[in-house]
Design a protein around this motif. Structure first.
Motif, PDB file in Angstrom:
ATOM      1  N   ALA A  60       0.829  -1.198   0.000  1.00  0.00           N
ATOM      2  CA  ALA A  60       0.000   0.000   0.000  1.00  0.00           C
ATOM      3  C   ALA A  60       0.868   1.254   0.000  1.00  0.00           C
ATOM      4  O   ALA A  60       1.932   1.294   0.626  1.00  0.00           O
ATOM      5  CB  ALA A  60      -0.918  -0.009   1.214  1.00  0.00           C
ATOM      6  N   VAL A  61       0.422   2.281  -0.692  1.00  0.00           N
ATOM      7  CA  VAL A  61       1.163   3.536  -0.791  1.00  0.00           C
ATOM      8  C   VAL A  61       0.776   4.442   0.373  1.00  0.00           C
ATOM      9  O   VAL A  61      -0.404   4.795   0.534  1.00  0.00           O
ATOM     10  CB  VAL A  61       0.875   4.248  -2.125  1.00  0.00           C
ATOM     11  N   SER A  62       1.769   4.824   1.172  1.00  0.00           N
ATOM     12  CA  SER A  62       1.539   5.726   2.305  1.00  0.00           C
ATOM     13  C   SER A  62       2.215   7.067   2.128  1.00  0.00           C
ATOM     14  O   SER A  62       1.928   8.014   2.870  1.00  0.00           O
ATOM     15  CB  SER A  62       2.018   5.077   3.608  1.00  0.00           C
ATOM     16  N   SER A  63       3.124   7.168   1.153  1.00  0.00           N
ATOM     17  CA  SER A  63       3.779   8.457   0.882  1.00  0.00           C
ATOM     18  C   SER A  63       4.322   8.481  -0.534  1.00  0.00           C
ATOM     19  O   SER A  63       4.636   7.427  -1.112  1.00  0.00           O
ATOM     20  CB  SER A  63       4.911   8.722   1.882  1.00  0.00           C
ATOM     21  N   VAL A 112       6.424  11.593 -10.412  1.00  0.00           N
ATOM     22  CA  VAL A 112       6.420  10.886  -9.139  1.00  0.00           C
ATOM     23  C   VAL A 112       7.756  10.138  -9.026  1.00  0.00           C
ATOM     24  O   VAL A 112       7.993   9.151  -9.719  1.00  0.00           O
ATOM     25  CB  VAL A 112       5.238   9.906  -9.034  1.00  0.00           C
ATOM     26  N   THR A 113       8.629  10.620  -8.148  1.00  0.00           N
ATOM     27  CA  THR A 113       9.991  10.099  -8.062  1.00  0.00           C
ATOM     28  C   THR A 113      10.143   8.949  -7.083  1.00  0.00           C
ATOM     29  O   THR A 113      10.944   8.038  -7.300  1.00  0.00           O
ATOM     30  CB  THR A 113      10.950  11.229  -7.659  1.00  0.00           C
ATOM     31  N   LYS A 114       9.370   8.967  -5.984  1.00  0.00           N
ATOM     32  CA  LYS A 114       9.528   7.941  -4.956  1.00  0.00           C
ATOM     33  C   LYS A 114       8.180   7.444  -4.464  1.00  0.00           C
ATOM     34  O   LYS A 114       7.201   8.207  -4.430  1.00  0.00           O
ATOM     35  CB  LYS A 114      10.342   8.475  -3.770  1.00  0.00           C
ATOM     36  N   VAL A 115       8.167   6.179  -4.060  1.00  0.00           N
ATOM     37  CA  VAL A 115       6.985   5.533  -3.485  1.00  0.00           C
ATOM     38  C   VAL A 115       7.398   4.936  -2.148  1.00  0.00           C
ATOM     39  O   VAL A 115       8.274   4.063  -2.099  1.00  0.00           O
ATOM     40  CB  VAL A 115       6.440   4.434  -4.413  1.00  0.00           C
ATOM     41  N   ASN A 116       6.801   5.436  -1.087  1.00  0.00           N
ATOM     42  CA  ASN A 116       7.165   4.969   0.260  1.00  0.00           C
ATOM     43  C   ASN A 116       8.662   5.067   0.501  1.00  0.00           C
ATOM     44  O   ASN A 116       9.279   4.203   1.157  1.00  0.00           O
ATOM     45  CB  ASN A 116       6.688   3.539   0.495  1.00  0.00           C
ATOM     46  N   GLN A 129       9.292  17.362  -3.661  1.00  0.00           N
ATOM     47  CA  GLN A 129       8.334  17.548  -2.577  1.00  0.00           C
ATOM     48  C   GLN A 129       7.888  16.191  -2.039  1.00  0.00           C
ATOM     49  O   GLN A 129       7.891  15.184  -2.766  1.00  0.00           O
ATOM     50  CB  GLN A 129       7.117  18.328  -3.072  1.00  0.00           C
ATOM     51  N   HIS A 130       7.492  16.162  -0.763  1.00  0.00           N
ATOM     52  CA  HIS A 130       7.056  14.942  -0.113  1.00  0.00           C
ATOM     53  C   HIS A 130       5.607  15.107   0.356  1.00  0.00           C
ATOM     54  O   HIS A 130       5.248  16.166   0.885  1.00  0.00           O
ATOM     55  CB  HIS A 130       7.956  14.626   1.094  1.00  0.00           C
ATOM     56  N   VAL A 131       4.788  14.080   0.149  1.00  0.00           N
ATOM     57  CA  VAL A 131       3.399  14.149   0.582  1.00  0.00           C
ATOM     58  C   VAL A 131       2.988  12.812   1.192  1.00  0.00           C
ATOM     59  O   VAL A 131       3.326  11.741   0.662  1.00  0.00           O
ATOM     60  CB  VAL A 131       2.467  14.508  -0.607  1.00  0.00           C
ATOM     61  N   ALA A 132       2.313  12.879   2.323  1.00  0.00           N
ATOM     62  CA  ALA A 132       1.796  11.666   2.956  1.00  0.00           C
ATOM     63  C   ALA A 132       0.446  11.308   2.345  1.00  0.00           C
ATOM     64  O   ALA A 132      -0.363  12.185   2.028  1.00  0.00           O
ATOM     65  CB  ALA A 132       1.656  11.876   4.463  1.00  0.00           C
ATOM     66  N   ILE A 133       0.183  10.013   2.167  1.00  0.00           N
ATOM     67  CA  ILE A 133      -1.074   9.524   1.607  1.00  0.00           C
ATOM     68  C   ILE A 133      -1.857   8.843   2.731  1.00  0.00           C
ATOM     69  O   ILE A 133      -1.460   7.790   3.232  1.00  0.00           O
ATOM     70  CB  ILE A 133      -0.842   8.527   0.457  1.00  0.00           C
ATOM     71  N   SER A 134      -2.932   9.466   3.156  1.00  0.00           N
ATOM     72  CA  SER A 134      -3.730   8.918   4.252  1.00  0.00           C
ATOM     73  C   SER A 134      -5.223   9.065   3.925  1.00  0.00           C
ATOM     74  O   SER A 134      -5.684  10.168   3.628  1.00  0.00           O
ATOM     75  CB  SER A 134      -3.408   9.647   5.560  1.00  0.00           C
ATOM     76  N   PRO A 135      -5.972   7.947   3.963  1.00  0.00           N
ATOM     77  CA  PRO A 135      -5.493   6.589   4.224  1.00  0.00           C
ATOM     78  C   PRO A 135      -4.650   6.056   3.070  1.00  0.00           C
ATOM     79  O   PRO A 135      -4.722   6.575   1.954  1.00  0.00           O
ATOM     80  CB  PRO A 135      -6.791   5.796   4.378  1.00  0.00           C
ATOM     81  N   SER A 136      -3.847   5.047   3.347  1.00  0.00           N
ATOM     82  CA  SER A 136      -2.976   4.482   2.321  1.00  0.00           C
ATOM     83  C   SER A 136      -3.805   3.857   1.205  1.00  0.00           C
ATOM     84  O   SER A 136      -4.969   3.485   1.397  1.00  0.00           O
ATOM     85  CB  SER A 136      -2.036   3.440   2.934  1.00  0.00           C
ATOM     86  N   VAL A 137      -3.190   3.736   0.030  1.00  0.00           N
ATOM     87  CA  VAL A 137      -3.874   3.226  -1.165  1.00  0.00           C
ATOM     88  C   VAL A 137      -3.307   1.851  -1.498  1.00  0.00           C
ATOM     89  O   VAL A 137      -2.107   1.708  -1.743  1.00  0.00           O
ATOM     90  CB  VAL A 137      -3.696   4.192  -2.355  1.00  0.00           C
ATOM     91  N   GLY A 138      -4.154   0.844  -1.487  1.00  0.00           N
ATOM     92  CA  GLY A 138      -3.721  -0.531  -1.698  1.00  0.00           C
ATOM     93  C   GLY A 138      -3.352  -0.840  -3.129  1.00  0.00           C
ATOM     94  O   GLY A 138      -3.525  -0.025  -4.057  1.00  0.00           O
ATOM     95  N   ASN A 147      -3.291  -1.969  -6.837  1.00  0.00           N
ATOM     96  CA  ASN A 147      -4.248  -1.903  -7.941  1.00  0.00           C
ATOM     97  C   ASN A 147      -5.427  -0.987  -7.632  1.00  0.00           C
ATOM     98  O   ASN A 147      -6.464  -1.065  -8.280  1.00  0.00           O
ATOM     99  CB  ASN A 147      -4.762  -3.296  -8.312  1.00  0.00           C
ATOM    100  N   LYS A 148      -5.254  -0.114  -6.654  1.00  0.00           N
ATOM    101  CA  LYS A 148      -6.280   0.856  -6.308  1.00  0.00           C
ATOM    102  C   LYS A 148      -5.874   2.231  -6.826  1.00  0.00           C
ATOM    103  O   LYS A 148      -4.713   2.488  -7.135  1.00  0.00           O
ATOM    104  CB  LYS A 148      -6.507   0.912  -4.800  1.00  0.00           C
ATOM    105  N   ILE A 149      -6.876   3.108  -6.898  1.00  0.00           N
ATOM    106  CA  ILE A 149      -6.655   4.466  -7.389  1.00  0.00           C
ATOM    107  C   ILE A 149      -6.719   5.442  -6.229  1.00  0.00           C
ATOM    108  O   ILE A 149      -7.616   5.364  -5.387  1.00  0.00           O
ATOM    109  CB  ILE A 149      -7.695   4.842  -8.454  1.00  0.00           C
ATOM    110  N   GLY A 150      -5.759   6.365  -6.169  1.00  0.00           N
ATOM    111  CA  GLY A 150      -5.731   7.389  -5.139  1.00  0.00           C
ATOM    112  C   GLY A 150      -5.417   8.746  -5.741  1.00  0.00           C
ATOM    113  O   GLY A 150      -5.244   8.881  -6.955  1.00  0.00           O
ATOM    114  N   THR A 151      -5.364   9.760  -4.900  1.00  0.00           N
ATOM    115  CA  THR A 151      -5.016  11.106  -5.340  1.00  0.00           C
ATOM    116  C   THR A 151      -4.043  11.736  -4.359  1.00  0.00           C
ATOM    117  O   THR A 151      -3.989  11.341  -3.190  1.00  0.00           O
ATOM    118  CB  THR A 151      -6.254  12.008  -5.461  1.00  0.00           C
ATOM    119  N   PHE A 152      -3.280  12.703  -4.838  1.00  0.00           N
ATOM    120  CA  PHE A 152      -2.437  13.492  -3.955  1.00  0.00           C
ATOM    121  C   PHE A 152      -2.441  14.945  -4.430  1.00  0.00           C
ATOM    122  O   PHE A 152      -2.645  15.228  -5.619  1.00  0.00           O
ATOM    123  CB  PHE A 152      -1.011  12.941  -3.872  1.00  0.00           C
ATOM    124  N   LYS A 153      -2.255  15.856  -3.486  1.00  0.00           N
ATOM    125  CA  LYS A 153      -2.270  17.282  -3.779  1.00  0.00           C
ATOM    126  C   LYS A 153      -0.902  17.745  -4.268  1.00  0.00           C
ATOM    127  O   LYS A 153       0.135  17.363  -3.724  1.00  0.00           O
ATOM    128  CB  LYS A 153      -2.660  18.081  -2.537  1.00  0.00           C
TER     129      LYS A 153
END
Length: 492
Positions: free
Chosen positions: A119-122, A172-176, A137-146, A148-154
């Motif tokens: 799951a993606v948390s950041s 998007v340079t880094k995942v967690n 830039q760094h952004v936290a993803i809450s709740p985390s995205v599992g 094959n799921k779709i999420g959004t970030f600001k």
């Protein structure tokens, strides 16, 4: 056969680079008289006993989406794909056009798909505007995205000190905290930065049909709202599609079903507000939708207030209508202007000639003996997605000619014109920038009276090849007037 039956194909199938793989099956549905234990097929999660199944098929003479009961059973497919895949893989999606002010930052949401092993948390990302990259830039993803799921970030985008339409990339340079190893890690969009903006009007597009029993109720909500709305800023158009079709359906109505971003599902009643994708998709989880089903007049008023009072436009329009009673034709002149930030290359001009108070033939959902009248019915249009605009700097003028059928009530005819974008890549990138309109008769002056008052008459007419013609012909007509002016008119 009823029950859980597993069929395994153990022979691997190599997937070549650039190749797509479809996994499917063929299922024969027997008549209930032949086999009373036959149920329609399903491709849903095991254990969902009451899950409905929507099938696009032809029943009798009608083709459309039908809801079948599965009788508590389903069939599912599982495909296992093996290979050298990145453990941390997030794919961001393009985000259209974002509007901002000079010397400020504008915030927007970027959608992403998680293809990672966890799951993606950041996330970490870099924003580039016209090729100039900012810091990571760094952004936290809450709740985390599992997975094959779709999420959004600001994302915060700097507008800079100059106006104009700018190219934006979000990488998007880094995942967690780990390097993003995906094949697609960059989302693209536009940044519109303007020194001057225009008041934005509203176009409400309604999807309805006579076969829809719920449509009269929702049409009533819209009618009630329009009674108090500003007629110079709010314009309505009705598309007879979404839930089958009827005798008022135009080809453009069916084409516009493309704008439903709801997992392939269309429905009526439904509405669009400036074709903005501000609504949650019911079936396409995590996605936005241009189309919504309002539950009340108050809800329509709330949506309308947002676009009228909290959004601005990069362009504006003006419409003038001249009606020739003797020839039963309307000449519509649309003029417009924009600021330097407007995406003029993508601009399309759409025109509708609509009629109110059209008596229904067989409207579902109304009491027996009650006469129902359709509003905002499309009688003619220039193009399903609009015509390209020829700009001279930041201004344009376009002239169209519509035939007016003698059966149409002229006092109930209106012209609605708007500048819109059409994206074949993204259903949610089809924004109406601004809209204007006029009544055919009450707010216009007939061609005869214009000539009488200003001594202006048509002196010659030519086709696109420059050949003189005796009357209107389909296509581009060039009309010379006695005052020296020339009109370019598209005749349908």
């Amino acid at each position: 056969m009823i029950g859980w039956n597993e069929v395994k194909f153990s022979e691997p199938y190599p997937i070549k680079a650039g190749e797509e793989l479809y996994a499917g099956y063929t299922y024969t549905q027997f008549d209930s008289n032949t086999d009373t234990k036959s149920y329609p097929f399903s491709a849903v999660k095991d254990g969902l006993a009451d899950q409905p199944l929507w099938v696009y098929c032809k029943l009798g003479n009608d083709t459309g989406w039908y809801n079948f009961s599965m009788g508590g059973y389903n069939i599912s497919i599982q495909v296992l794909v093996e290979g050298d895949f990145a453990e941390y893989d997030v794919m961001p999606s393009d985000f259209g056009t974002v509007k901002g002010a000079i010397n400020s930052n504008v915030e927007t949401s970027v959608e992403f798909t998680n293809n990672a092993v966890e799951a993606v948390s950041s996330l970490d990302y870099i924003v580039s505007v016209d090729g100039v990259a900012g810091s990571e830039q760094h952004v936290a993803i809450s709740p985390s995205v599992g997975y094959n799921k779709i999420g959004t970030f600001k994302v915060s985008i700097p507008c800079g000190s100059t106006e104009g339409l700018k190219n934006v990339k979000v990488e998007v340079t880094k995942v967690n905290g780990h390097k993003n190893g995906g094949a697609t890690i960059v989302a693209e969009g536009k940044l519109s930065v303007a020194a001057n903006v225009y008041k934005r009007n509203l176009c409400i597009e309604e999807f309805t049909t006579e076969q829809c029993g719920n449509c009269p109720r929702v049409a009533g909500y819209l009618h009630e709202y329009l009674e108090t709305a500003d007629p110079n800023r709010v314009f309505a158009v009705c598309h007879h599609a979404g839930y089958y079709t009827d005798w008022l359906t135009k080809s453009c109505d069916k084409t516009l079903l493309y704008l439903y971003n709801d997992g392939g599902r269309t429905f009526a009643p439904a509405m669009m507000f400036n074709r903005e994708p501000d609504f949650k998709s019911a079936y396409a989880t995590g996605q936005k939708n241009n189309v919504v089903l309002p539950g009340s007049t108050t809800e329509i008023s709330k949506y309308a207030s947002k676009y009228l009072n909290k959004t601005m436009a990069d362009a504006k329009l003006d419409v003038s209508v001249a009606y020739n009673e003797s020839e039963s034709k309307a000449v519509i002149v649309v003029t417009g202007e924009s600021n330097d930030a407007y995406d003029k290359e993508s601009a399309l001009l759409t025109l509708y000639l609509t009629e109110d108070n059209v008596e229904a033939k067989d409207q579902a959902g109304v009491s027996f003996g009650t006469t129902f009248y359709h509003q905002h019915v499309i009688r003619d249009f220039n193009s399903a997605w609009g015509a390209p605009v020829t700009w001279e700097g930041n201004k344009f003028s376009a002239t169209y000619e519509f035939d007016v059928d003698s059966a149409w009530k002229k006092d109930d005819l209106k012209v609605v014109a708007f500048l819109n974008k059409h994206s074949t890549k993204s259903r949610i990138d089809n924004r109406i920038e601004n809209v204007a309109g006029k009544n055919l008769v009450q707010n216009s002056t007939s061609i005869e009276s214009v000539g009488s008052a200003y001594n202006v008459v048509e002196v010659a007419r030519y086709n696109a090849a420059g050949q003189r013609i005796s009357g209107k012909q389909k296509g581009l007509n060039i009309v010379k007037l006695s005052n020296g002016k020339t009109l370019k008119i598209m005749v349908k």
